[in-house]
Design a protein around this motif. Structure first.
Motif, short mmCIF file in Angstrom:
data_model
loop_
_atom_site.label_atom_id
_atom_site.label_comp_id
_atom_site.label_asym_id
_atom_site.label_seq_id
_atom_site.Cartn_x
_atom_site.Cartn_y
_atom_site.Cartn_z
N UNK A 195 68.64 51.71 -2.14
CA UNK A 195 68.14 52.11 -3.45
C UNK A 195 66.76 51.52 -3.70
N UNK A 196 66.57 50.26 -3.32
CA UNK A 196 65.25 49.64 -3.46
C UNK A 196 64.22 50.33 -2.60
N UNK A 197 64.60 50.69 -1.37
CA UNK A 197 63.68 51.39 -0.48
C UNK A 197 63.33 52.77 -1.00
N UNK A 198 64.31 53.46 -1.57
CA UNK A 198 64.04 54.79 -2.12
C UNK A 198 63.09 54.68 -3.31
N UNK A 199 63.34 53.70 -4.18
CA UNK A 199 62.47 53.51 -5.33
C UNK A 199 61.05 53.15 -4.90
N UNK A 200 60.95 52.30 -3.90
CA UNK A 200 59.65 51.90 -3.36
C UNK A 200 58.93 53.12 -2.78
N UNK A 201 59.65 53.93 -2.01
CA UNK A 201 59.05 55.12 -1.42
C UNK A 201 58.61 56.14 -2.45
N UNK A 228 52.25 57.30 -6.86
CA UNK A 228 51.13 56.50 -7.36
C UNK A 228 50.21 56.14 -6.20
N UNK A 229 49.04 56.79 -6.14
CA UNK A 229 48.10 56.54 -5.05
C UNK A 229 47.59 55.10 -5.07
N UNK A 230 47.34 54.56 -6.25
CA UNK A 230 46.84 53.19 -6.37
C UNK A 230 47.85 52.21 -5.75
N UNK A 231 49.13 52.38 -6.06
CA UNK A 231 50.17 51.52 -5.50
C UNK A 231 50.23 51.67 -3.98
#
Length: 157
Positions: A62-68, A74-77
């Motif tokens: 879930x953390x990886x999906x949210x990160x992805x 968000x291009x800046x992120x």
């Protein structure tokens, strides 16, 4: 073991050794209860292990999906994460390459075990130092030449 004996002075019977039998019976009952608890936990241990693994894997996924998702939206992120992750990747690659090259130059056949261990650890230390320096320089160059221009272009829009 408790003994029953006839008490001729007072009349009736006298019981001796009963405290020892009661203490032994309590200890046996506690042992049986403990073994029953352990047996119950052993039966549930595979299920508990599976449930824990699913929870851990699910949380990481879930953390990886949210990160992805955040990196896609968000291009800046994304640009900042690319710059941040350049350091560990550069360090790992250069460390392994440099330490393998350093330890490859050592002739272990002519050394004792302690000397070979010392030479290998020195090779790993030199590889770590080279990796650290190259990773810092590489990451700084990547940030200055690649990430900052991209972030400036994003600020213009």
């Amino acid at each position: 073991m408790a003994r029953i004996s006839r008490d001729n002075f007072h009349g009736g019977y006298r019981i001796t050794g009963l405290e020892h039998d009661i203490a032994r019976a309590r200890a046996n009952a506690q042992y049986d209860q403990d073994m029953s608890d352990i047996g119950g936990r052993v039966v549930n241990a595979p299920v508990d292990a599976f449930v824990g693994a699913v929870r851990t894997t699910g949380g990481i996924a879930a953390g990886g999906v949210g990160f992805g998702v955040r990196m896609v939206r968000d291009l800046r992120f994304r640009y900042i994460m690319q710059a941040v992750l350049h350091f560990p990747m550069a360090f790992i690659l250069v460390f392994f390459f440099a330490s393998s090259r350093m330890s490859g130059n050592v002739d272990h056949s002519a050394m004792s075990d302690q000397e070979a261990l010392t030479a290998t650890s020195q090779a790993f230390g030199q590889g770590a130092l080279i990796g650290l320096v190259v990773a810092v320089v590489w990451t700084a160059a990547y940030i200055v030449l690649r990430t900052r221009p991209k972030l400036r272009r994003l600020n213009q829009y």
